[in-house]
Write an enzyme that holds these catalytic residues in place. Structure first.
Site, mmCIF file in Angstrom:
data_model
loop_
_atom_site.group_PDB
_atom_site.id
_atom_site.type_symbol
_atom_site.label_atom_id
_atom_site.label_comp_id
_atom_site.label_asym_id
_atom_site.label_seq_id
_atom_site.Cartn_x
_atom_site.Cartn_y
_atom_site.Cartn_z
ATOM 1 N N LYS A 25 -6.776 56.231 7.239
ATOM 2 C CA LYS A 25 -5.711 57.059 7.823
ATOM 3 C C LYS A 25 -4.921 56.248 8.853
ATOM 4 O O LYS A 25 -3.694 56.319 8.924
ATOM 5 C CB LYS A 25 -6.365 58.291 8.454
ATOM 6 C CG LYS A 25 -5.439 59.213 9.202
ATOM 7 C CD LYS A 25 -6.127 60.523 9.542
ATOM 8 C CE LYS A 25 -7.148 60.409 10.650
ATOM 9 N NZ LYS A 25 -6.613 60.685 12.000
ATOM 10 N N ARG A 30 0.427 53.902 10.063
ATOM 11 C CA ARG A 30 1.248 52.790 10.556
ATOM 12 C C ARG A 30 2.147 52.263 9.431
ATOM 13 O O ARG A 30 3.328 51.993 9.638
ATOM 14 C CB ARG A 30 0.336 51.663 11.082
ATOM 15 C CG ARG A 30 -0.290 51.997 12.428
ATOM 16 C CD ARG A 30 -1.533 51.146 12.715
ATOM 17 N NE ARG A 30 -2.048 51.379 14.060
ATOM 18 C CZ ARG A 30 -2.739 52.472 14.427
ATOM 19 N NH1 ARG A 30 -2.979 53.440 13.546
ATOM 20 N NH2 ARG A 30 -3.169 52.611 15.676
ATOM 21 N N GLY A 79 -2.340 64.277 15.362
ATOM 22 C CA GLY A 79 -2.042 63.567 16.608
ATOM 23 C C GLY A 79 -1.285 62.266 16.397
ATOM 24 O O GLY A 79 -0.338 61.957 17.128
ATOM 25 N N ARG A 107 -2.121 68.534 24.212
ATOM 26 C CA ARG A 107 -2.429 67.091 24.223
ATOM 27 C C ARG A 107 -1.251 66.327 24.831
ATOM 28 O O ARG A 107 -0.126 66.416 24.345
ATOM 29 C CB ARG A 107 -2.731 66.596 22.796
ATOM 30 C CG ARG A 107 -4.000 67.223 22.227
ATOM 31 C CD ARG A 107 -4.279 66.792 20.803
ATOM 32 N NE ARG A 107 -4.756 65.412 20.719
ATOM 33 C CZ ARG A 107 -5.116 64.828 19.587
ATOM 34 N NH1 ARG A 107 -5.064 65.497 18.444
ATOM 35 N NH2 ARG A 107 -5.541 63.583 19.568
ATOM 36 N N SER A 154 -4.242 56.204 25.643
ATOM 37 C CA SER A 154 -4.321 56.252 24.183
ATOM 38 C C SER A 154 -3.604 55.039 23.616
ATOM 39 O O SER A 154 -2.438 54.803 23.919
ATOM 40 C CB SER A 154 -3.669 57.519 23.630
ATOM 41 O OG SER A 154 -3.570 57.428 22.224
ATOM 42 N N ASP A 298 -13.817 56.729 17.890
ATOM 43 C CA ASP A 298 -13.997 57.676 16.780
ATOM 44 C C ASP A 298 -15.394 57.611 16.160
ATOM 45 O O ASP A 298 -15.761 58.458 15.351
ATOM 46 C CB ASP A 298 -12.936 57.448 15.686
ATOM 47 C CG ASP A 298 -11.584 58.031 16.083
ATOM 48 O OD1 ASP A 298 -11.544 58.821 17.047
ATOM 49 O OD2 ASP A 298 -10.581 57.695 15.442
ATOM 50 N N LYS A 325 -8.990 64.444 22.590
ATOM 51 C CA LYS A 325 -8.846 64.369 21.126
ATOM 52 C C LYS A 325 -8.631 65.788 20.562
ATOM 53 O O LYS A 325 -8.206 66.688 21.270
ATOM 54 C CB LYS A 325 -10.085 63.711 20.529
ATOM 55 C CG LYS A 325 -10.316 62.285 21.025
ATOM 56 C CD LYS A 325 -9.499 61.278 20.244
ATOM 57 C CE LYS A 325 -9.892 59.856 20.602
ATOM 58 N NZ LYS A 325 -9.178 58.870 19.806
ATOM 59 N N ARG A 373 -14.171 65.518 12.804
ATOM 60 C CA ARG A 373 -15.302 64.619 13.054
ATOM 61 C C ARG A 373 -16.564 65.367 13.464
ATOM 62 O O ARG A 373 -17.676 64.876 13.252
ATOM 63 C CB ARG A 373 -14.937 63.548 14.082
ATOM 64 C CG ARG A 373 -13.773 62.701 13.608
ATOM 65 C CD ARG A 373 -13.723 61.312 14.201
ATOM 66 N NE ARG A 373 -12.493 60.641 13.790
ATOM 67 C CZ ARG A 373 -12.263 60.118 12.594
ATOM 68 N NH1 ARG A 373 -13.203 60.168 11.666
ATOM 69 N NH2 ARG A 373 -11.110 59.550 12.306
ATOM 70 N N LYS A 398 -8.367 66.985 7.295
ATOM 71 C CA LYS A 398 -7.521 66.189 8.195
ATOM 72 C C LYS A 398 -7.641 64.692 7.908
ATOM 73 O O LYS A 398 -6.656 63.968 7.956
ATOM 74 C CB LYS A 398 -7.916 66.483 9.640
ATOM 75 C CG LYS A 398 -7.087 65.765 10.687
ATOM 76 C CD LYS A 398 -7.520 66.217 12.068
ATOM 77 C CE LYS A 398 -6.918 65.361 13.159
ATOM 78 N NZ LYS A 398 -5.481 65.411 13.277
#
Length: 416
Positions: A25, A30, A79, A107, A154, A298, A325, A373, A398
């Protein structure tokens, strides 16, 4: 799998097979921004099927649709899409409102917006100062070629700016203030830019990218190491486990490939082959007591849960970013591992896992807190607790939509 809950068990605790993971992901999102800026020169192979990537793809299409009116782009819970689009949309002619779920509106985005405003962009907050939704007027006039951003909140803010840097008429010098967390993700961004012909220099705390055009190239997306981490848990908790994960490379751009070394301390041996990576249960033991997740946050949930299940009293650092997160992941972990007697105790920036009071519950029901997660970190516990229920299992879409299907293929029984 849109059920309010599922119950998992594994009758044999024997695991053996091959699992074909979706593309990363992080790399995919990117690559999508790079492709959008490359004016058709960059193509992508093995794009992730994760919801977050699909959302970003759709958002980019909406941004480029013809029409004069203001466009509302709702990225839901994604996000990365929120952060990357906050920079990217400034380069697209038009007016945009970028919004998301209620959690997304909590967030923070202010640090990134401030850095962009320094460059001359027109961005305003629609509801609460410092948080989405934001209104962006694209096609801005660049005022300066340098801006500053904090390094310890971040890494996605930094990547967001770096991705658009080569398209700015004066390029960009990005000064990173303070300590940089999640450095592998910044390296990933710079490497993917380099693969598409965009050069950079990084001196001390400044990354400089001159205005330049992308080269014609094909970006191949490696499978997702974050997704691989759950298979490490499965092998670690099995009686006898052996899983091949095709396509994963020893020299990965993904910081989460750190799972290879981490899991040597929890009885999983990794062997790289021409096909990918082979995970095998091993008897090797470890007395390592402290694990640092600053470079790979993560992985923290996976490792905390596995350590609790294996009754390993260890300590963790580098968990600071977990609070902002999808949910407050530290609080969520404390709540859920507490259901089988484990404790995660804060001691300044160190968290100590205590397992002396753990027990096997007759029934274990895990809440997921709208966090993919959480579902995937706890699911492997079905190998040791034979009545495990996961609430809101669809959250896995997700990042890893085939997760439940892949578990079934490895002998997990899943009932609704």
């Amino acid at each position: 799998m849109n059920h309010t809950s599922i119950t998992l068990s594994h009758p044999t605790q024997e695991i053996s097979g091959t699992v074909q993971l979706t593309g990363s992901k992080s790399e995919s999102n990117r690559a999508l921004i790079i492709r959008a800026l490359s004016k058709g020169k960059v193509s992508i192979e093995n794009l992730s099927e994760a919801d977050d990537t699909v959302i970003l793809q759709n958002a980019l299409q909406i941004a480029h649709q013809a029409g004069e009116s203001e466009k509302i782009i709702n990225i839901g819970p994604a996000g990365t899409a929120m952060r990357f689009l906050t920079s990217y949309l400034n380069l697209v002619e038009g007016k945009f409102v970028l919004t998301g779920t209620d959690r997304m509106k909590q967030r923070p985005i202010g640090i990134l917006v401030d850095a962009l405003k320094n460059l001359g962009t027109t961005i305003s907050y629609q509801e609460k100062e410092g948080f989405p939704p934001i209104q962006i007027t694209g096609g801005f006039e660049q005022k300066t070629n340098s801006t500053t951003i904090k390094g310890d909140v971040s890494s996605q803010y930094i990547s967001s700016l770096l991705l658009i840097a080569s398209a700015l008429k004066d390029g960009l010098r990005l000064d990173i203030e303070g300590e940089l967390t999640s450095r592998p993700y910044v390296n990933m961004t710079l490497q993917l830019l380099q693969d598409s012909g965009i050069a950079h220099t990084w001196e001390n705390n400044s990354i400089i990218i001159q205005p330049q055009a992308h080269q014609a190239t094909k970006i191949y997306i490696e499978p997702d190491w974050s997704a691989a981490s759950y298979w490490y848990s499965v092998v670690a908790l099995s009686k006898n486990g052996r899983i091949l994960l095709p396509g994963l490379k020893e020299n990965s751009l993904q910081g989460d490939s750190a799972i290879v070394e981490i899991m040597t301390h929890f009885g999983v041996k990794s062997t790289f082959t021409n096909d990918g990576i082979l995970l095998e249960k091993s008897d090797s033991d470890s007395d390592k007591k402290l694990f640092d997740f600053k470079e790979c946050p993560d992985l923290a949930q996976t490792v905390v849960v596995i350590a609790a299940a294996l009754k390993r009293d260890v300590s963790f650092t580098g968990l600071e970013t977990l609070k902002i997160k999808e949910t407050d992941r530290i609080l969520a972990l404390q709540n859920e591992i507490g259901k089988f007697g484990a404790k995660l105790l804060a001691d300044g920036e160190i968290y100590h896992l205590k397992t002396e009071e753990t027990f096997v519950p007759e029934k274990l029901e895990i809440k997921t807190y709208e966090d993919h997660r959480m579902a995937m970190a706890f699911a492997p516990l079905a190998l040791i607790f034979n009545n495990l229920t996961i609430i809101e299992p669809q959250v896995v879409e997700k990042s890893y939509p085939d997760f439940w299907l892949h578990l079934e293929q490895q002998g997990f029984k899943i009932t609704q």
